[in-house]
Design a protein around this motif. Structure first.
Motif, PDB file in Angstrom:
ATOM      1  N   ILE A 117       8.081   1.914  -2.118  1.00  0.00           N
ATOM      2  CA  ILE A 117       6.640   1.647  -2.309  1.00  0.00           C
ATOM      3  C   ILE A 117       6.354   1.093  -3.703  1.00  0.00           C
ATOM      4  CG2 ILE A 117       4.383   2.788  -2.551  1.00  0.00           C
ATOM      5  CD1 ILE A 117       5.339   4.777  -0.376  1.00  0.00           C
ATOM      6  N   PHE A 118       6.946   1.702  -4.739  1.00  0.00           N
ATOM      7  CA  PHE A 118       6.606   1.265  -6.098  1.00  0.00           C
ATOM      8  C   PHE A 118       7.190  -0.116  -6.374  1.00  0.00           C
ATOM      9  CE2 PHE A 118       5.750   5.735  -8.108  1.00  0.00           C
ATOM     10  CZ  PHE A 118       4.733   5.935  -7.189  1.00  0.00           C
ATOM     11  N   PHE A 140      -0.693   2.359 -12.608  1.00  0.00           N
ATOM     12  CA  PHE A 140      -1.742   2.294 -11.590  1.00  0.00           C
ATOM     13  C   PHE A 140      -2.193   3.697 -11.228  1.00  0.00           C
ATOM     14  CE2 PHE A 140       2.513   1.629  -9.811  1.00  0.00           C
ATOM     15  CZ  PHE A 140       2.648   2.673  -8.923  1.00  0.00           C
ATOM     16  N   GLU A 141      -3.371   3.763 -10.601  1.00  0.00           N
ATOM     17  CA  GLU A 141      -3.936   5.057 -10.198  1.00  0.00           C
ATOM     18  C   GLU A 141      -3.106   5.665  -9.072  1.00  0.00           C
ATOM     19  OE1 GLU A 141      -8.016   4.315  -9.205  1.00  0.00           O
ATOM     20  OE2 GLU A 141      -8.529   3.758 -11.252  1.00  0.00           O
ATOM     21  N   ASP A 142      -2.883   6.980  -9.168  1.00  0.00           N
ATOM     22  CA  ASP A 142      -2.205   7.685  -8.086  1.00  0.00           C
ATOM     23  C   ASP A 142      -3.104   7.690  -6.848  1.00  0.00           C
ATOM     24  OD1 ASP A 142       0.261  10.039  -8.081  1.00  0.00           O
ATOM     25  OD2 ASP A 142      -1.186  10.041  -6.438  1.00  0.00           O
ATOM     26  N   ASN A 202      -3.241   9.790  -4.509  1.00  0.00           N
ATOM     27  CA  ASN A 202      -3.656  11.157  -4.180  1.00  0.00           C
ATOM     28  C   ASN A 202      -3.771  11.950  -5.484  1.00  0.00           C
ATOM     29  OD1 ASN A 202      -4.104  13.626  -2.938  1.00  0.00           O
ATOM     30  ND2 ASN A 202      -1.944  13.915  -2.385  1.00  0.00           N
ATOM     31  N   HIS A 218      -5.411  10.456 -13.135  1.00  0.00           N
ATOM     32  CA  HIS A 218      -4.025  10.589 -12.674  1.00  0.00           C
ATOM     33  C   HIS A 218      -3.461   9.181 -12.512  1.00  0.00           C
ATOM     34  CE1 HIS A 218      -0.911  12.606  -9.770  1.00  0.00           C
ATOM     35  NE2 HIS A 218      -0.341  11.909 -10.757  1.00  0.00           N
ATOM     36  N   ASN A 241       8.723  14.031 -12.837  1.00  0.00           N
ATOM     37  CA  ASN A 241       9.402  14.875 -11.851  1.00  0.00           C
ATOM     38  C   ASN A 241      10.763  14.260 -11.538  1.00  0.00           C
ATOM     39  OD1 ASN A 241       7.205  16.658 -11.555  1.00  0.00           O
ATOM     40  ND2 ASN A 241       6.219  15.263 -10.118  1.00  0.00           N
ATOM     41  N   GLY A 282      10.075  18.220  -7.123  1.00  0.00           N
ATOM     42  CA  GLY A 282       9.141  17.619  -6.172  1.00  0.00           C
ATOM     43  C   GLY A 282       9.052  16.114  -6.252  1.00  0.00           C
ATOM     44  N   GLN A 283      10.102  15.463  -6.779  1.00  0.00           N
ATOM     45  CA  GLN A 283      10.069  13.996  -6.807  1.00  0.00           C
ATOM     46  C   GLN A 283      10.043  13.461  -5.384  1.00  0.00           C
ATOM     47  OE1 GLN A 283      13.080  12.043  -9.226  1.00  0.00           O
ATOM     48  NE2 GLN A 283      12.253  10.008  -8.771  1.00  0.00           N
ATOM     49  N   GLU A 284       9.033  12.644  -5.101  1.00  0.00           N
ATOM     50  CA  GLU A 284       8.875  12.079  -3.748  1.00  0.00           C
ATOM     51  C   GLU A 284       9.254  10.611  -3.724  1.00  0.00           C
ATOM     52  OE1 GLU A 284       4.783  12.625  -2.725  1.00  0.00           O
ATOM     53  OE2 GLU A 284       4.967  14.806  -2.608  1.00  0.00           O
ATOM     54  N   HIS A 287       8.990   7.356 -12.691  1.00  0.00           N
ATOM     55  CA  HIS A 287       7.591   7.169 -13.105  1.00  0.00           C
ATOM     56  C   HIS A 287       7.134   8.336 -13.950  1.00  0.00           C
ATOM     57  CE1 HIS A 287       7.783   9.078  -9.136  1.00  0.00           C
ATOM     58  NE2 HIS A 287       6.738   9.803  -9.515  1.00  0.00           N
ATOM     59  N   HIS A 319       3.890  10.540 -14.863  1.00  0.00           N
ATOM     60  CA  HIS A 319       2.518  10.905 -14.482  1.00  0.00           C
ATOM     61  C   HIS A 319       1.707  11.144 -15.754  1.00  0.00           C
ATOM     62  CE1 HIS A 319       3.228  12.107 -10.130  1.00  0.00           C
ATOM     63  NE2 HIS A 319       4.470  12.180 -10.579  1.00  0.00           N
TER      64      HIS A 319
HETATM   65  P1  5GP Z   1       6.477  12.220  -7.479  1.00  0.00           P
HETATM   66  O1  5GP Z   1       6.230  13.374  -6.559  1.00  0.00           O
HETATM   67  O2  5GP Z   1       7.571  11.321  -6.968  1.00  0.00           O
HETATM   68  O3  5GP Z   1       6.671  12.626  -8.914  1.00  0.00           O
HETATM   69  O4  5GP Z   1       5.124  11.404  -7.496  1.00  0.00           O
HETATM   70  C1  5GP Z   1       4.849  10.366  -6.607  1.00  0.00           C
HETATM   71  C2  5GP Z   1       3.366  10.091  -6.691  1.00  0.00           C
HETATM   72  O5  5GP Z   1       3.130   8.845  -6.079  1.00  0.00           O
HETATM   73  C3  5GP Z   1       2.505  11.124  -5.971  1.00  0.00           C
HETATM   74  O6  5GP Z   1       1.595  11.720  -6.892  1.00  0.00           O
HETATM   75  C4  5GP Z   1       1.802  10.315  -4.892  1.00  0.00           C
HETATM   76  O7  5GP Z   1       0.455  10.706  -4.693  1.00  0.00           O
HETATM   77  C5  5GP Z   1       1.892   8.890  -5.407  1.00  0.00           C
HETATM   78  N1  5GP Z   1       1.965   7.879  -4.358  1.00  0.00           N
HETATM   79  C6  5GP Z   1       2.695   7.921  -3.212  1.00  0.00           C
HETATM   80  N2  5GP Z   1       2.525   6.798  -2.506  1.00  0.00           N
HETATM   81  C7  5GP Z   1       1.675   6.020  -3.223  1.00  0.00           C
HETATM   82  C8  5GP Z   1       1.124   4.718  -2.983  1.00  0.00           C
HETATM   83  O8  5GP Z   1       1.390   4.052  -1.984  1.00  0.00           O
HETATM   84  N3  5GP Z   1       0.274   4.248  -3.928  1.00  0.00           N
HETATM   85  C9  5GP Z   1      -0.040   4.944  -5.062  1.00  0.00           C
HETATM   86  N4  5GP Z   1      -0.885   4.386  -5.927  1.00  0.00           N
HETATM   87  N5  5GP Z   1       0.469   6.172  -5.308  1.00  0.00           N
HETATM   88  C10 5GP Z   1       1.320   6.696  -4.399  1.00  0.00           C
END
Ligand code: 5GP
Length: 117
Positions: free
Chosen positions: A8-9, A31-33, A35, A41, A90, A96-98, A103, A105
């Motif tokens: 995605i990123f 960019f803005e998160d 969620n 954020h 993260n 909790g890295q998704e 990146h 935060h």
């Molecule tokens: P992580 O959990 O990997 O540290 O953080 C990933 C962040 O990316 C989460 O806070 C999530 O809300 C954000 N995120 C996930 N998908 C997208 C997206 O498609 N666009 C944006 N702007 N943020 C996203």
């Protein structure tokens, strides 16, 4: 960790997916998160293909510095420089890295709990 250029990123960096970009330089985009976990954020993302903090190399030290300086500037623009903010990277599953594109935060605009859960 293997880097996925179709993540995605990577797509946001290439402008294939929309995001509310608040900062962009040669090496970094922010960019803005989607969620948000706080009123402010922002995600600060290097354009380089780095999956996690584990994958940074010594020659990327200045890039890491650029990420923090971008966060400093954005914090000021968002009005949280003096009220306070948190910078978090993260790393891997327990944190909790998704998204496996490294990146930073930037969280602020409310009182943040410490320690995090
Ligand atoms: P992580 O959990 O990997 O540290 O953080 C990933 C962040 O990316 C989460 O806070 C999530 O809300 C954000 N995120 C996930 N998908 C997208 C997206 O498609 N666009 C944006 N702007 N943020 C996203």
């Amino acid at each position: 960790m293997q880097y996925d250029p179709e993540g995605i990123f990577a797509k946001i960096i290439r402008k294939e997916i929309d995001a509310n970009i608040v900062y962009e330089s040669e090496n970094v985009v922010a960019f803005e998160d989607i969620n948000p976990k706080a009123p402010v954020h922002i995600l600060i993302v290097p354009k380089a293909e780095v999956a996690t903090v584990n994958d940074f190399t010594p020659d990327q030290a200045s890039l890491i510095g650029e990420m923090v300086l971008a966060a400093q500037q954005i914090a000021k623009e968002k009005g949280v420089s003096e009220s306070g903010y948190r910078l978090v990277m993260n790393t891997m599953d327990d944190a909790g890295q998704e998204i496996y594109h490294v990146h930073l935060h930037l969280l602020g605009g409310r009182r943040l709990k410490w320690p995090p859960g």
